[in-house]
Design an enzyme around this catalytic site. Structure first.
Site, PDB file in Angstrom:
ATOM      1  N   LYS A  34       6.031  -4.159  -3.962  1.00  0.00           N
ATOM      2  CA  LYS A  34       7.288  -3.763  -3.810  1.00  0.00           C
ATOM      3  C   LYS A  34       7.651  -4.158  -2.400  1.00  0.00           C
ATOM      4  O   LYS A  34       8.666  -4.827  -1.908  1.00  0.00           O
ATOM      5  CB  LYS A  34       7.543  -2.304  -4.130  1.00  0.00           C
ATOM      6  CG  LYS A  34       9.278  -2.222  -4.213  1.00  0.00           C
ATOM      7  CD  LYS A  34      10.058  -3.119  -5.131  1.00  0.00           C
ATOM      8  CE  LYS A  34      11.164  -2.925  -5.298  1.00  0.00           C
ATOM      9  NZ  LYS A  34      12.103  -3.922  -5.978  1.00  0.00           N
ATOM     10  N   GLU A  73       7.510 -14.152 -11.184  1.00  0.00           N
ATOM     11  CA  GLU A  73       7.148 -12.882 -10.981  1.00  0.00           C
ATOM     12  C   GLU A  73       6.430 -12.046 -12.216  1.00  0.00           C
ATOM     13  O   GLU A  73       5.767 -11.479 -11.992  1.00  0.00           O
ATOM     14  CB  GLU A  73       8.336 -12.090 -10.099  1.00  0.00           C
ATOM     15  CG  GLU A  73       8.404 -12.603  -8.691  1.00  0.00           C
ATOM     16  CD  GLU A  73       9.704 -11.737  -8.184  1.00  0.00           C
ATOM     17  OE1 GLU A  73       9.432 -11.130  -6.939  1.00  0.00           O
ATOM     18  OE2 GLU A  73      10.546 -11.543  -9.008  1.00  0.00           O
ATOM     19  N   LYS A  82      12.372 -14.806 -10.536  1.00  0.00           N
ATOM     20  CA  LYS A  82      12.237 -13.720 -11.254  1.00  0.00           C
ATOM     21  C   LYS A  82      11.162 -14.028 -12.493  1.00  0.00           C
ATOM     22  O   LYS A  82      10.162 -13.421 -12.974  1.00  0.00           O
ATOM     23  CB  LYS A  82      13.536 -13.223 -11.950  1.00  0.00           C
ATOM     24  CG  LYS A  82      14.456 -12.331 -11.074  1.00  0.00           C
ATOM     25  CD  LYS A  82      13.750 -11.139 -11.015  1.00  0.00           C
ATOM     26  CE  LYS A  82      14.194 -10.313  -9.578  1.00  0.00           C
ATOM     27  NZ  LYS A  82      13.595 -11.156  -8.446  1.00  0.00           N
ATOM     28  N   TRP A 137      -2.817  -2.528  -1.775  1.00  0.00           N
ATOM     29  CA  TRP A 137      -2.723  -3.809  -1.958  1.00  0.00           C
ATOM     30  C   TRP A 137      -3.613  -4.626  -0.900  1.00  0.00           C
ATOM     31  O   TRP A 137      -3.273  -4.652   0.313  1.00  0.00           O
ATOM     32  CB  TRP A 137      -1.223  -4.238  -1.623  1.00  0.00           C
ATOM     33  CG  TRP A 137      -0.897  -5.795  -2.151  1.00  0.00           C
ATOM     34  CD1 TRP A 137      -0.314  -6.411  -3.245  1.00  0.00           C
ATOM     35  CD2 TRP A 137      -0.778  -6.788  -1.206  1.00  0.00           C
ATOM     36  NE1 TRP A 137      -0.037  -7.554  -3.003  1.00  0.00           N
ATOM     37  CE2 TRP A 137      -0.620  -8.109  -1.966  1.00  0.00           C
ATOM     38  CE3 TRP A 137      -1.286  -7.067   0.168  1.00  0.00           C
ATOM     39  CZ2 TRP A 137      -0.361  -9.314  -1.280  1.00  0.00           C
ATOM     40  CZ3 TRP A 137      -1.221  -8.269   0.728  1.00  0.00           C
ATOM     41  CH2 TRP A 137      -0.800  -9.334  -0.181  1.00  0.00           C
ATOM     42  N   ASN A 163      -2.345   1.639   5.746  1.00  0.00           N
ATOM     43  CA  ASN A 163      -1.468   0.626   5.412  1.00  0.00           C
ATOM     44  C   ASN A 163      -0.936  -0.064   6.456  1.00  0.00           C
ATOM     45  O   ASN A 163      -0.455  -0.079   7.371  1.00  0.00           O
ATOM     46  CB  ASN A 163       0.007   1.450   4.633  1.00  0.00           C
ATOM     47  CG  ASN A 163       1.092   0.091   4.240  1.00  0.00           C
ATOM     48  OD1 ASN A 163       0.839  -0.908   4.161  1.00  0.00           O
ATOM     49  ND2 ASN A 163       2.271   0.469   3.997  1.00  0.00           N
ATOM     50  N   GLY A 164      -1.383  -1.476   6.411  1.00  0.00           N
ATOM     51  CA  GLY A 164      -1.057  -2.288   7.452  1.00  0.00           C
ATOM     52  C   GLY A 164      -2.003  -3.437   7.728  1.00  0.00           C
ATOM     53  O   GLY A 164      -3.051  -3.408   6.879  1.00  0.00           O
ATOM     54  N   GLU A 210      17.065 -17.716  -7.844  1.00  0.00           N
ATOM     55  CA  GLU A 210      16.713 -16.242  -8.183  1.00  0.00           C
ATOM     56  C   GLU A 210      15.978 -16.180  -9.765  1.00  0.00           C
ATOM     57  O   GLU A 210      15.023 -15.482  -9.745  1.00  0.00           O
ATOM     58  CB  GLU A 210      17.835 -15.356  -8.060  1.00  0.00           C
ATOM     59  CG  GLU A 210      17.617 -14.110  -8.560  1.00  0.00           C
ATOM     60  CD  GLU A 210      16.578 -13.319  -7.628  1.00  0.00           C
ATOM     61  OE1 GLU A 210      16.078 -12.039  -8.142  1.00  0.00           O
ATOM     62  OE2 GLU A 210      16.121 -13.645  -6.568  1.00  0.00           O
ATOM     63  N   HIS A 242      16.300 -36.181  -7.711  1.00  0.00           N
ATOM     64  CA  HIS A 242      15.429 -36.785  -6.730  1.00  0.00           C
ATOM     65  C   HIS A 242      14.115 -36.301  -6.878  1.00  0.00           C
ATOM     66  O   HIS A 242      13.420 -36.080  -5.702  1.00  0.00           O
ATOM     67  CB  HIS A 242      16.183 -36.345  -5.513  1.00  0.00           C
ATOM     68  CG  HIS A 242      17.588 -37.063  -5.193  1.00  0.00           C
ATOM     69  ND1 HIS A 242      17.609 -38.120  -4.166  1.00  0.00           N
ATOM     70  CD2 HIS A 242      18.853 -36.562  -5.343  1.00  0.00           C
ATOM     71  CE1 HIS A 242      18.958 -38.424  -4.411  1.00  0.00           C
ATOM     72  NE2 HIS A 242      19.638 -37.239  -4.925  1.00  0.00           N
ATOM     73  N   CYS A 246       0.865  -1.176   0.076  1.00  0.00           N
ATOM     74  CA  CYS A 246      -0.049   0.027  -0.134  1.00  0.00           C
ATOM     75  C   CYS A 246       0.705   1.268  -0.122  1.00  0.00           C
ATOM     76  O   CYS A 246       1.707   1.337   0.683  1.00  0.00           O
ATOM     77  CB  CYS A 246      -0.865   0.125   1.230  1.00  0.00           C
ATOM     78  SG  CYS A 246      -2.185  -1.219   1.318  1.00  0.00           S
ATOM     79  N   ARG A 297       3.690  -0.123  -4.868  1.00  0.00           N
ATOM     80  CA  ARG A 297       3.286  -0.687  -3.498  1.00  0.00           C
ATOM     81  C   ARG A 297       2.118  -1.201  -3.624  1.00  0.00           C
ATOM     82  O   ARG A 297       1.664  -1.908  -2.403  1.00  0.00           O
ATOM     83  CB  ARG A 297       3.496   0.537  -2.527  1.00  0.00           C
ATOM     84  CG  ARG A 297       5.006   0.998  -2.280  1.00  0.00           C
ATOM     85  CD  ARG A 297       4.876   1.887  -1.533  1.00  0.00           C
ATOM     86  NE  ARG A 297       4.868   1.511  -0.102  1.00  0.00           N
ATOM     87  CZ  ARG A 297       5.931   1.459   0.930  1.00  0.00           C
ATOM     88  NH1 ARG A 297       7.253   1.665   0.289  1.00  0.00           N
ATOM     89  NH2 ARG A 297       6.020   0.863   1.993  1.00  0.00           N
TER      90      ARG A 297
END
Length: 612
Positions: free
Chosen positions: A607, A492, A489, A74, A100-101, A485, A508, A2, A27
């Site tokens: 973010k 995302e 990426k 968000w 925000n929270g 990573e 495995h 947010c 955000r």
């Protein structure tokens, strides 16, 4: 998560708030809204979707006001829709609030308010808190500031709150705990935001509000108080940021800009610290605490997401060079599983924003148990920077793209210098190896520039595989976390299912997925694992997997076994991830673009994760 913006002063508030929301949209972009107060009262405009959709919906409406607050959401409580969008209005219509929270105990509060006759139009915890404040104000016959303080002593959770009142023409009342708040100080005006990006255009003087503080913000006055109503002295900081850093600068997306900035941002991270000619690494956060660091019983890396991958690479670095045991923990798990922390343990917190909620709580608990906290963050003045006993900034500059790129390589650069400096002080590295690694690290920015000089081959590979439904990323040693990573990426940015694995572990389980339709990305640069990973490539090739390799320039063996190859310059394996990750960032970017997605704002992601 947010984004919040506020303004009070002599300007028209709406253009300031709108521009701020556009800068904070990374955000959260489920919905957006503004609240403006003028002579006709409070006006709230909000809309599901991006800020641009709200802006279009507002055209022709009354936005005249010199005070206003705005929010880009968000979603946590309640699905993304017009009703759940912020700002929210109190039952009496006199208060508007953004938040925000997460308020964890909102349900019993809501039931109490319903029993008193309050009604709710949304499913949000925010509307509950706002009406709780109204109820306190009414029953205690007190002002808004006092009602907010009383309410905050009753609620459980994290928050950054901005409130404006129909009864007060120029005051924003704000408070924070666990979610960031920055106040910009102008001449006869003040700006409030989740981070500095909406503020930098107007002023470089800011105050970072601390947890459990309430700010009373008027055009010409800023008062900070704690929850006990005691005045606090605001600490004014100068922003080390320029406007160009938060603009696209001619690139199609922030993500592409930030990938291409890495030669400069890594150089900025190393500059003034890494001095190979004199054999010195100048990092005061380490120098001032070198005995604690070199004599640590163990080092625990605590992080989330991409920063967790940086911690895994640091584990290899520190155990290899410093011979200190290292554990790497997800902050969200570390904080809840009652970990064993002893004096002499060092906790290294890694975070781009410095505001990651789980990491902050984990640090607070470790600090209570006597651990030494070392922060590796990008944002100056952030919560983690202030919690830590010592630390090092990555100096990567503002990162707007949701998928972290330059912040990750900045973290690796800091962690590499940290490992080298501790190893030197501890005597666990030979002098010639120390100097060589310093030189190799110093040359990384130029080698990054070399990779980025021509990315057309990577773009072609991305377009070739953009319609794949799954990817497998494999690596060994230092390149295993790079494989993780790379998979993250791609997930995302392109929404393609991808898994990262140690190359030897594919036997495995994941090898069952391999057929002629599966792209398998090997991070296979020349290192001490090279012969082993050549064998792993053969195993995939024998099962007709589509091998895509990240290989060292001049290598002929890996390319001969691969369908497609992305080359990186040669360097020592300790710092090779700084190079081998860049083709993976690019291929994710180009796949996402080829599929028509907004790579700067991937769905469901934000973010800065300031809630659990």
């Amino acid at each position: 998560m947010c984004g919040i913006v506020g303004y009070t002063g002599k300007r028209q508030a709406y253009p300031v708030v709108l521009k701020g929301l556009k800068r904070l949209e990374y955000r959260g972009y489920d919905s957006a809204g503004v609240a403006l107060r003028n002579d006709k009262g409070l006006h709230i405009y909000k809309k599901k979707g991006r800020v641009a959709e709200m802006e279009e919906d507002i055209v022709g409406k009354d936005v005249s006001a010199t005070i206003g607050i705005g929010h880009t959401r968000w979603a946590t409580h309640g699905e993304p829709n017009d009703v759940n969008a912020h700002p929210h209005k109190s039952n009496n219509g006199k208060l508007a609030m953004i938040h925000n929270g997460i308020i964890e105990n909102y349900a019993p509060l809501k039931q109490d308010l319903i029993n008193k006759g309050y009604t709710f139009s949304s499913d949000t915890d925010t509307e509950v808190l706002l009406n709780f404040i109204e109820d306190i104000q009414k029953n205690n016959h007190c002002g808004l500031e006092e009602a907010l303080r009383i309410a905050l002593k009753r609620i459980v959770g994290a928050y950054c709150i901005l409130i404006i009142s129909e009864d007060d023409p120029d005051t924003i009342i704000a408070a924070r705990k666990g979610s960031p708040l920055v106040i910009g100080i102008g001449k006869g005006e003040h700006f409030l935001a989740s981070d500095a990006s909406p503020i930098i255009e107007y002023t470089k003087e800011v105050v970072y509000v601390n947890d459990y503080e309430v700010a009373i913000v008027k055009p010409d006055e800023l008062i900070l108080k704690n929850l006990g109503n005691e005045k606090q002295t605001p600490f004014v900081t100068k922003l080390d940021m320029d406007l160009a850093a938060i603009e696209k600068g001619g690139y199609e997306h922030f993500m592409l800009k930030e990938i291409h900035e890495q030669s400069d941002t890594i150089f900025d991270c190393l500059r003034g610290r890494l001095l190979p000619e004199s054999g010195q690494i100048m990092m005061s956060g380490i120098e001032d605490n070198i005995d604690m660091l070199k004599n640590a019983n163990r080092i625990v890396m605590v992080a989330c997401g991409t920063s967790w991958h940086a911690g895994l690479i640091a584990e290899y670095m520190i155990e290899d060079l410093c011979r200190i045991p290292v554990e790497v923990e997800y902050a969200s798990e570390f904080r809840y599983r009652n970990p064993i922390i002893n004096k002499g343990d060092v906790i290294v917190a890694i975070s781009q924003s410095g505001e990651t909620a789980d990491t902050i709580v984990a640090l607070e608990k470790a600090k209570e148990q006597g651990a030494f906290i070392f922060g590796v963050v990008n944002v100056v003045g952030s919560s983690i920077a202030r919690i830590s006993h010592a630390g090092a900034y990555t100096h990567a500059g503002p990162e707007i793209g949701v998928a972290s790129t330059k912040a990750f390589t900045g973290q690796l650069a800091v962690l590499a210098m940290m490992a080298l400096k501790i190893a030197k002080a501890k005597g666990t590295i030979a002098d010639d190896r120390y100097i060589q690694l310093m030189k190799d690290l110093y040359n990384i920015p130029d080698k990054v520039k070399e990779i980025l000089a021509d990315t057309s081959n990577i773009k072609k590979i991305a377009e070739k595989y953009k319609d794949a439904s799954d990817f497998l990323f494999l690596g060994r040693g230092y390149n295993f976390p790079v494989a993780l990573e790379g998979a993250l990426k791609l997930k995302e940015i392109s929404y393609i299912h991808a898994e990262g694995y140690p190359a030897a572990e594919m036997k495995h389980g994941p090898i069952a997925l391999v057929d002629e339709t599966l792209p398998v990305v090997f991070v296979a640069t020349k290192d001490s694992y090279y012969e082993k990973i050549v064998s792993n490539v053969q195993e995939i090739k024998a099962r007709k997997g589509q091998v895509i390799a990240v290989a060292t320039q001049g290598d002929t063996v890996i390319p001969s076994m691969s369908k497609d190859v992305m080359f990186v310059p040669d360097t020592d394996e300790v710092i090779a991830p700084l190079l081998s990750v860049i083709p993976l960032q690019l291929i994710s970017y180009y796949v996402g673009v080829a599929k028509g997605y907004d790579v700067d704002k991937p769905r469901n992601l934000a973010k800065s994760v300031t809630v659990e």
